[in-house]
Design a protein around this motif. Structure first.
Motif, PDB file in Angstrom:
ATOM      1  N   LEU A 150      38.176  28.219  40.102  1.00  0.00           N
ATOM      2  CA  LEU A 150      37.466  26.958  39.934  1.00  0.00           C
ATOM      3  C   LEU A 150      36.289  27.073  38.968  1.00  0.00           C
ATOM      4  O   LEU A 150      36.014  26.153  38.192  1.00  0.00           O
ATOM      5  CB  LEU A 150      36.953  26.459  41.296  1.00  0.00           C
ATOM      6  CG  LEU A 150      38.018  26.058  42.327  1.00  0.00           C
ATOM      7  CD1 LEU A 150      37.345  25.687  43.651  1.00  0.00           C
ATOM      8  CD2 LEU A 150      38.852  24.901  41.806  1.00  0.00           C
ATOM      9  N   LEU A 151      35.597  28.216  39.004  1.00  0.00           N
ATOM     10  CA  LEU A 151      34.352  28.363  38.247  1.00  0.00           C
ATOM     11  C   LEU A 151      34.467  29.223  36.996  1.00  0.00           C
ATOM     12  O   LEU A 151      33.715  29.047  36.050  1.00  0.00           O
ATOM     13  CB  LEU A 151      33.245  28.927  39.157  1.00  0.00           C
ATOM     14  CG  LEU A 151      32.894  28.067  40.378  1.00  0.00           C
ATOM     15  CD1 LEU A 151      31.814  28.750  41.204  1.00  0.00           C
ATOM     16  CD2 LEU A 151      32.435  26.682  39.942  1.00  0.00           C
ATOM     17  N   ASP A 152      35.368  30.198  37.012  1.00  0.00           N
ATOM     18  CA  ASP A 152      35.545  31.045  35.825  1.00  0.00           C
ATOM     19  C   ASP A 152      36.500  30.372  34.854  1.00  0.00           C
ATOM     20  O   ASP A 152      37.617  30.001  35.225  1.00  0.00           O
ATOM     21  CB  ASP A 152      36.078  32.427  36.204  1.00  0.00           C
ATOM     22  CG  ASP A 152      34.991  33.339  36.739  1.00  0.00           C
ATOM     23  OD1 ASP A 152      33.798  33.053  36.502  1.00  0.00           O
ATOM     24  OD2 ASP A 152      35.330  34.344  37.394  1.00  0.00           O
ATOM     25  N   LYS A 153      36.063  30.237  33.624  1.00  0.00           N
ATOM     26  CA  LYS A 153      36.885  29.600  32.608  1.00  0.00           C
ATOM     27  C   LYS A 153      37.508  30.643  31.680  1.00  0.00           C
ATOM     28  O   LYS A 153      36.858  31.614  31.290  1.00  0.00           O
ATOM     29  CB  LYS A 153      36.031  28.631  31.765  1.00  0.00           C
ATOM     30  CG  LYS A 153      35.256  27.606  32.593  1.00  0.00           C
ATOM     31  CD  LYS A 153      36.179  26.681  33.392  1.00  0.00           C
ATOM     32  CE  LYS A 153      35.388  25.644  34.164  1.00  0.00           C
ATOM     33  NZ  LYS A 153      36.248  24.772  34.971  1.00  0.00           N
ATOM     34  N   ASN A 154      38.776  30.439  31.358  1.00  0.00           N
ATOM     35  CA  ASN A 154      39.466  31.287  30.382  1.00  0.00           C
ATOM     36  C   ASN A 154      39.352  32.769  30.745  1.00  0.00           C
ATOM     37  O   ASN A 154      38.729  33.570  30.047  1.00  0.00           O
ATOM     38  CB  ASN A 154      38.896  31.046  28.972  1.00  0.00           C
ATOM     39  CG  ASN A 154      39.847  31.524  27.892  1.00  0.00           C
ATOM     40  OD1 ASN A 154      41.014  31.801  28.156  1.00  0.00           O
ATOM     41  ND2 ASN A 154      39.341  31.626  26.664  1.00  0.00           N
ATOM     42  N   LEU A 155      39.946  33.139  31.873  1.00  0.00           N
ATOM     43  CA  LEU A 155      39.833  34.486  32.412  1.00  0.00           C
ATOM     44  C   LEU A 155      40.518  35.569  31.561  1.00  0.00           C
ATOM     45  O   LEU A 155      40.059  36.697  31.508  1.00  0.00           O
ATOM     46  CB  LEU A 155      40.447  34.531  33.820  1.00  0.00           C
ATOM     47  CG  LEU A 155      39.567  34.091  34.989  1.00  0.00           C
ATOM     48  CD1 LEU A 155      40.402  34.015  36.253  1.00  0.00           C
ATOM     49  CD2 LEU A 155      38.417  35.055  35.166  1.00  0.00           C
ATOM     50  N   LYS A 156      41.590  35.200  30.903  1.00  0.00           N
ATOM     51  CA  LYS A 156      42.427  36.200  30.243  1.00  0.00           C
ATOM     52  C   LYS A 156      41.672  37.104  29.259  1.00  0.00           C
ATOM     53  O   LYS A 156      41.837  38.332  29.307  1.00  0.00           O
ATOM     54  CB  LYS A 156      43.598  35.517  29.522  1.00  0.00           C
ATOM     55  CG  LYS A 156      44.645  36.488  29.019  1.00  0.00           C
ATOM     56  CD  LYS A 156      45.859  35.753  28.460  1.00  0.00           C
ATOM     57  CE  LYS A 156      46.913  36.737  27.968  1.00  0.00           C
ATOM     58  NZ  LYS A 156      48.103  36.026  27.411  1.00  0.00           N
ATOM     59  N   PRO A 157      40.833  36.582  28.360  1.00  0.00           N
ATOM     60  CA  PRO A 157      40.169  37.457  27.384  1.00  0.00           C
ATOM     61  C   PRO A 157      39.195  38.459  28.007  1.00  0.00           C
ATOM     62  O   PRO A 157      38.944  39.521  27.440  1.00  0.00           O
ATOM     63  CB  PRO A 157      39.419  36.468  26.472  1.00  0.00           C
ATOM     64  CG  PRO A 157      40.084  35.154  26.692  1.00  0.00           C
ATOM     65  CD  PRO A 157      40.523  35.162  28.114  1.00  0.00           C
ATOM     66  N   THR A 158      38.640  38.121  29.172  1.00  0.00           N
ATOM     67  CA  THR A 158      37.607  38.974  29.769  1.00  0.00           C
ATOM     68  C   THR A 158      38.099  39.704  31.018  1.00  0.00           C
ATOM     69  O   THR A 158      37.323  40.424  31.644  1.00  0.00           O
ATOM     70  CB  THR A 158      36.375  38.124  30.155  1.00  0.00           C
ATOM     71  OG1 THR A 158      36.764  37.131  31.116  1.00  0.00           O
ATOM     72  CG2 THR A 158      35.781  37.447  28.931  1.00  0.00           C
ATOM     73  N   PHE A 159      39.364  39.531  31.372  1.00  0.00           N
ATOM     74  CA  PHE A 159      39.838  40.057  32.662  1.00  0.00           C
ATOM     75  C   PHE A 159      39.657  41.579  32.765  1.00  0.00           C
ATOM     76  O   PHE A 159      39.071  42.086  33.733  1.00  0.00           O
ATOM     77  CB  PHE A 159      41.318  39.699  32.860  1.00  0.00           C
ATOM     78  CG  PHE A 159      41.861  40.176  34.178  1.00  0.00           C
ATOM     79  CD1 PHE A 159      41.632  39.459  35.341  1.00  0.00           C
ATOM     80  CD2 PHE A 159      42.598  41.353  34.251  1.00  0.00           C
ATOM     81  CE1 PHE A 159      42.121  39.897  36.561  1.00  0.00           C
ATOM     82  CE2 PHE A 159      43.093  41.808  35.470  1.00  0.00           C
ATOM     83  CZ  PHE A 159      42.858  41.081  36.625  1.00  0.00           C
ATOM     84  N   LYS A 160      40.144  42.319  31.775  1.00  0.00           N
ATOM     85  CA  LYS A 160      40.104  43.780  31.860  1.00  0.00           C
ATOM     86  C   LYS A 160      38.672  44.316  31.900  1.00  0.00           C
ATOM     87  O   LYS A 160      38.353  45.187  32.702  1.00  0.00           O
ATOM     88  CB  LYS A 160      40.864  44.399  30.682  1.00  0.00           C
ATOM     89  CG  LYS A 160      42.371  44.236  30.771  1.00  0.00           C
ATOM     90  CD  LYS A 160      43.074  44.966  29.636  1.00  0.00           C
ATOM     91  CE  LYS A 160      44.578  44.825  29.756  1.00  0.00           C
ATOM     92  NZ  LYS A 160      45.297  45.531  28.650  1.00  0.00           N
ATOM     93  N   ILE A 161      37.822  43.788  31.041  1.00  0.00           N
ATOM     94  CA  ILE A 161      36.447  44.293  30.995  1.00  0.00           C
ATOM     95  C   ILE A 161      35.676  43.855  32.244  1.00  0.00           C
ATOM     96  O   ILE A 161      34.789  44.574  32.727  1.00  0.00           O
ATOM     97  CB  ILE A 161      35.731  43.831  29.707  1.00  0.00           C
ATOM     98  CG1 ILE A 161      34.462  44.652  29.497  1.00  0.00           C
ATOM     99  CG2 ILE A 161      35.399  42.349  29.745  1.00  0.00           C
ATOM    100  CD1 ILE A 161      33.858  44.485  28.120  1.00  0.00           C
ATOM    101  N   THR A 162      36.026  42.685  32.790  1.00  0.00           N
ATOM    102  CA  THR A 162      35.383  42.221  34.023  1.00  0.00           C
ATOM    103  C   THR A 162      35.723  43.146  35.185  1.00  0.00           C
ATOM    104  O   THR A 162      34.851  43.532  35.968  1.00  0.00           O
ATOM    105  CB  THR A 162      35.816  40.783  34.366  1.00  0.00           C
ATOM    106  OG1 THR A 162      35.380  39.898  33.327  1.00  0.00           O
ATOM    107  CG2 THR A 162      35.202  40.330  35.681  1.00  0.00           C
ATOM    108  N   VAL A 163      36.990  43.510  35.303  1.00  0.00           N
ATOM    109  CA  VAL A 163      37.420  44.421  36.365  1.00  0.00           C
ATOM    110  C   VAL A 163      36.770  45.787  36.181  1.00  0.00           C
ATOM    111  O   VAL A 163      36.279  46.401  37.141  1.00  0.00           O
ATOM    112  CB  VAL A 163      38.955  44.543  36.385  1.00  0.00           C
ATOM    113  CG1 VAL A 163      39.389  45.641  37.356  1.00  0.00           C
ATOM    114  CG2 VAL A 163      39.584  43.213  36.771  1.00  0.00           C
ATOM    115  N   LYS A 164      36.728  46.274  34.939  1.00  0.00           N
ATOM    116  CA  LYS A 164      36.140  47.579  34.640  1.00  0.00           C
ATOM    117  C   LYS A 164      34.671  47.614  35.044  1.00  0.00           C
ATOM    118  O   LYS A 164      34.221  48.526  35.757  1.00  0.00           O
ATOM    119  CB  LYS A 164      36.294  47.868  33.146  1.00  0.00           C
ATOM    120  CG  LYS A 164      35.580  49.126  32.674  1.00  0.00           C
ATOM    121  CD  LYS A 164      35.706  49.285  31.164  1.00  0.00           C
ATOM    122  CE  LYS A 164      34.895  50.460  30.651  1.00  0.00           C
ATOM    123  NZ  LYS A 164      34.991  50.599  29.167  1.00  0.00           N
TER     124      LYS A 164
END
Length: 303
Positions: free
Chosen positions: A57-71
């Motif tokens: 609901l709150l995070d927009k366009n997760l795909k570009p930042t997914f890997k670095i966010t998890v890391k």
């Protein structure tokens, strides 16, 4: 929003400070019936799971930042796990919400020194003065205790709470440097679940988890998971997206005052005049350091 200007982000830490401060009382209640790592595993799992639907609901366009966010979420979760572990064990040993709140709030004093060492930033004389005030405050708290007559007789619980403050200082510094690269809600969820998994592994190795402990600590677990973790640390993440991080840190430090009040009102803790004096000195030092940094941030922004 330009640096040095107030925004809604500047006031979010007040909410975090309140729920964290009251959280010390919940953590002490929990310590009587549930072991530290079992408690942290449950409350951080609850906070992470409760927050998971908000990712979409709150995070927009997760795909570009997914890997670095998890890391970065995992890395930050490891730091948070250390801080939460030292804090819960320290509170279990000291049984003092007031002491836990003020020791934890020392991260506001430690942050500028760590940054000075790592990032070669120069410290002003006022920062040294603030640090002296904080240690004088610690001295007053130590000598006011019935079981502590001098600084040479620091309890093990006190040491753990001091280490906890150091861990949270690194936690704040790390988040400040990665928050604009990640999806904030997913980042919060990943760090919460990282803490839960690590605490769960340690719990299975060294503790004896059981259903009865969960029943006896149901309310502290719910508060610790949904409020302290789910709300408090998520507010921290969004707060540190602000262009005024120093003001954010200043408002974070208000948790020490809430912890003090919670300990006195709910846990019926008795504070001597020396203990109150020491607490006030620590709070003054925290505020002084943050005001110094706020002035520097403002001057740099409009130079």
């Amino acid at each position: 929003m330009g640096k040095g200007k107030l925004s809604v982000y500047s006031f979010l830490p007040l909410g975090a400070a309140f729920v964290w401060g009251m959280g010390f009382t919940a953590q002490i209640f929990a310590s009587g019936s549930i072991q530290p790592f079992f408690y942290n595993a449950l409350r951080f799992a609850l906070g992470g799971i409760a927050l998971l639907p908000l990712v979409f609901l709150l995070d927009k366009n997760l795909k570009p930042t997914f890997k670095i966010t998890v890391k970065y979420g995992i890395a930050t979760g490891i730091i948070l796990c250390m801080g939460a572990s030292f804090q819960q064990i320290g509170l279990t040993l000291t049984q003092s919400a007031a002491k836990g709140g003020f020791f934890t709030a020392l991260y506001a004093v430690l942050v500028p020194f760590i940054e000075a060492i790592i990032f070669k930033k120069r410290l002003s004389k006022k920062i040294y003065i603030a640090s002296v005030l904080s240690f004088l405050g610690l001295f007053c708290i130590f000598i006011s205790s019935e079981s502590v007559k001098s600084l040479l007789q620091i309890t093990f619980g006190d040491i753990l709470l001091l280490i906890n403050a150091l861990c949270y200082a690194f936690h704040i510094i790390f988040i400040d440097r990665v928050i604009n690269k990640v999806s904030p809600v997913l980042f919060a969820v990943v760090q919460f679940l990282t803490v839960s998994v690590l605490s769960g592994v340690i719990c299975l190795l060294f503790e004896t988890p059981n259903v009865e402990a969960i029943r006896n600590s149901c309310i502290p677990i719910m508060y610790g998971g949904l409020v302290s973790v789910g709300c408090g640390y998520t507010l921290q993440v969004f707060s540190q997206k602000s262009r005024t991080p120093v003001l954010t840190s200043l408002l974070f430090s208000a948790e020490s005052v809430v912890a003090l009040l919670g300990g006195v009102v709910i846990l019926k803790e008795r504070l001597s005049l020396m203990s109150v004096t020491g607490s006030v000195l620590i709070l003054i030092s925290i505020i002084l350091i943050q005001l110094i940094q706020a002035k520097q941030t403002y001057n740099n922004s409009y130079a």
